[in-house]
Design an enzyme around this catalytic site. Structure first.
Site, PDB file in Angstrom:
ATOM      1  N   CYS A 102      15.414 -58.994 -48.623  1.00 19.62           N
ATOM      2  CA  CYS A 102      15.036 -59.854 -49.544  1.00 19.62           C
ATOM      3  C   CYS A 102      14.013 -60.916 -49.044  1.00 19.62           C
ATOM      4  CB  CYS A 102      16.266 -60.786 -50.194  1.00 19.62           C
ATOM      5  SG  CYS A 102      17.055 -62.004 -48.714  1.00 19.62           S
ATOM      6  N   CYS A 126      11.797 -58.702 -53.038  1.00 19.91           N
ATOM      7  CA  CYS A 126      10.845 -58.850 -52.180  1.00 19.91           C
ATOM      8  C   CYS A 126       9.606 -58.185 -52.281  1.00 19.91           C
ATOM      9  CB  CYS A 126      11.350 -58.373 -50.548  1.00 19.91           C
ATOM     10  SG  CYS A 126      11.798 -56.678 -50.509  1.00 19.91           S
TER      11      CYS A 126
END
Length: 226
Positions: free
Chosen positions: A102, A176
């Site tokens: 992430c 991400c």
């Protein structure tokens, strides 16, 4: 990183005089020596030392408390070297390798990694990382995981590195973007999940339970029950 560059880096961040045994460079050098012994015949001592010092520098960029940073850097370097050995075929893979990514590695990816490790019971190996890691795991995330008996107190946000991506069989991204390097022959998943940062505990619990359901489904795919 050269010794001169490291000396300059350490002096920049900490001007206080320290006993030799407590100086980061001395501790990191001992860590590198120990890891080099473990990887004799796999990596050169120079490669191991570079990984240790690079890991320390990477963690120091976001760390607010440096008391245990050399220890964390040693753990981070050891995990990266293990991943590098796997990706190069120098270390066997006995179970599927899963990487959760992430942005901050302070919430979603930490919860997912802990939950998969918890449910996997050794049948998978799990790593997590962040494309822009912060200094600590979110307190509400720690609390939400403690509620279900999973302690994240020893975990810490880690930057995303190519070695852990290369070692993974499955890479799960959580907001991400395109930060992950793409390697052929790997399975990439994108889980759309709310970010727990700044959310009340009740909302973090919902995110945790959503991740838990997805993790259980993934585990069934990776390790079918007989």
């Amino acid at each position: 990183m050269s010794d001169q560059s490291l000396d300059e880096e350490l002096r920049t961040h900490d001007h206080r005089p320290q006993p030799e045994l407590l100086m980061p460079q001395a501790v990191l050098s001992r860590t590198a020596t120990d890891l080099a012994t473990k990887y004799t015949g796999v990596f050169s001592p120079q490669t191991v030392e570079r990984y240790v010092f690079e890991s320390y520098t990477a963690l120091r960029r976001t760390s607010k408390v440096h008391t245990h940073l050399t220890t964390l850097a040693g753990r981070f370097a050891a995990d990266r070297l293990s991943a590098l050995a796997q990706s190069q075929g120098a270390a066997p893979k006995t179970v599927p390798e899963v990487l959760f990514v992430c942005v901050h590695n302070a919430g979603r990816s930490q919860m997912a990694a802990a939950l998969l490790d918890h449910h996997g019971l050794g049948r998978v190996h799990v790593r997590s990382a962040g494309s822009a890691p912060v200094h600590a795991i979110a307190p509400t995330v720690l609390e939400a995981m403690t509620e279900i008996g999973i302690d994240l107190g020893a975990e810490f946000p880690k930057p995303l590195t190519d070695d852990v991506v290369a070692a993974a069989d499955v890479v799960v991204s959580m907001g991400c973007g395109d930060a992950c390097a793409v390697y052929p022959g790997k399975r990439y998943l994108d889980w759309s999940l709310d970010d727990p940062e700044g959310q009340p505990l009740e909302q973090v619990r919902r995110i945790r339970d959503d991740i838990d359901a997805r993790v259980r489904d993934l585990l069934r795919e990776l390790v079918p029950t007989t």
